[in-house]
Every structure is written in C-alpha cells, then in structure tokens.
Scaffold this motif. Structure first.
Motif, PDB file in Angstrom:
ATOM      1  N   ARG A 192     -65.201  13.737  96.507  1.00  0.00           N
ATOM      2  CA  ARG A 192     -65.596  13.615  95.092  1.00  0.00           C
ATOM      3  C   ARG A 192     -64.877  12.494  94.343  1.00  0.00           C
ATOM      4  N   SER A 227     -65.197  12.150  89.499  1.00  0.00           N
ATOM      5  CA  SER A 227     -65.784  13.297  90.186  1.00  0.00           C
ATOM      6  C   SER A 227     -67.244  12.943  90.423  1.00  0.00           C
ATOM      7  N   ARG A 245     -53.113  19.107  86.673  1.00  0.00           N
ATOM      8  CA  ARG A 245     -53.803  19.299  87.956  1.00  0.00           C
ATOM      9  C   ARG A 245     -55.200  18.701  87.844  1.00  0.00           C
ATOM     10  N   VAL A 246     -55.695  18.169  88.946  1.00  0.00           N
ATOM     11  CA  VAL A 246     -57.066  17.661  89.007  1.00  0.00           C
ATOM     12  C   VAL A 246     -57.803  18.440  90.086  1.00  0.00           C
ATOM     13  N   ALA A 247     -58.922  19.062  89.706  1.00  0.00           N
ATOM     14  CA  ALA A 247     -59.732  19.839  90.669  1.00  0.00           C
ATOM     15  C   ALA A 247     -61.146  19.310  90.645  1.00  0.00           C
ATOM     16  N   TYR A 248     -61.812  19.347  91.781  1.00  0.00           N
ATOM     17  CA  TYR A 248     -63.160  18.792  91.893  1.00  0.00           C
ATOM     18  C   TYR A 248     -64.221  19.874  92.071  1.00  0.00           C
ATOM     19  N   THR A 249     -63.821  21.110  92.031  1.00  0.00           N
ATOM     20  CA  THR A 249     -64.777  22.230  92.103  1.00  0.00           C
ATOM     21  C   THR A 249     -64.338  23.284  91.107  1.00  0.00           C
TER      22      THR A 249
END
Length: 101
Positions: A41, A75, A96-100
């Motif tokens: 992503r 993303s 924090r970095v999240a892709y979902t």
C-alpha cells in the motif's frame, strides 16, 4: 497541481489529506484485479511505462515541492482509483501508520 501547491503555500497546514490519488499499489508482478494477492500500500505500482511516467510526474510536482517541509505517507488502492496521501509537516510524526482497518 498549481491549485494544490497554492493552497499549501497559503494555508501551511500541519496535516493535509488527499484522496483519489489515482495510482495503484505495487504488488507481485503480473497480479490481476481481484486475485487476492497482497499489495504494498505504501508503494506505487511502476510496472508499465505509463505507471512510471505517472510516478515521475508526482515526484517532479508534489514530492519535489514538499520534500523539505512535509513527510508524505501513501495508501494506494489495489487498482488505480481511491488511493490517499497524507502530508504531515516536519518534525511532526504520527504515532503509528496503518494501511488496513
């Protein structure tokens, strides 16, 4: 691009979210729509000459003009539409970095 650049220079936001960036996420070579293969992503797909040209345009415009002031988090979507970009003013950093979801 000039409208976005003028907005950034005028407003100097700490965080700017862009949607519909219209670039696909990188994935395994030859992956097809709906095949269930995991995409990367945070990385743009650059397999074809057109995809490489599109990314070079992003590098020459958005990234070149914001690199010193903003960190950009991408993303990308499985296919060309509905990707997003998050520009965060330096030295701010997301926890924090999240892709979902």
């Amino acid at each position: 691009w000039s409208s976005i650049q003028a907005f950034i220079e005028r407003e100097q936001p700490d965080v700017l979210c862009l949607q519909e960036v219209r670039m696909a996420a990188a994935g395994p070579r030859g992956c097809k729509r709906g095949d269930g293969q995991r995409r990367r992503r945070a990385e743009a797909k650059r397999d074809t000459p057109q995809e490489r040209s599109d990314w070079e345009l992003v590098e020459r415009t958005l990234l070149a003009s914001t690199r010193d002031t903003y960190t950009t988090f991408w993303s990308f979507a499985d296919w060309k539409y509905s990707g997003t970009a998050l520009l965060v003013r330096k030295p701010l950093k997301p926890a924090r970095v999240a892709y979902t979801l």
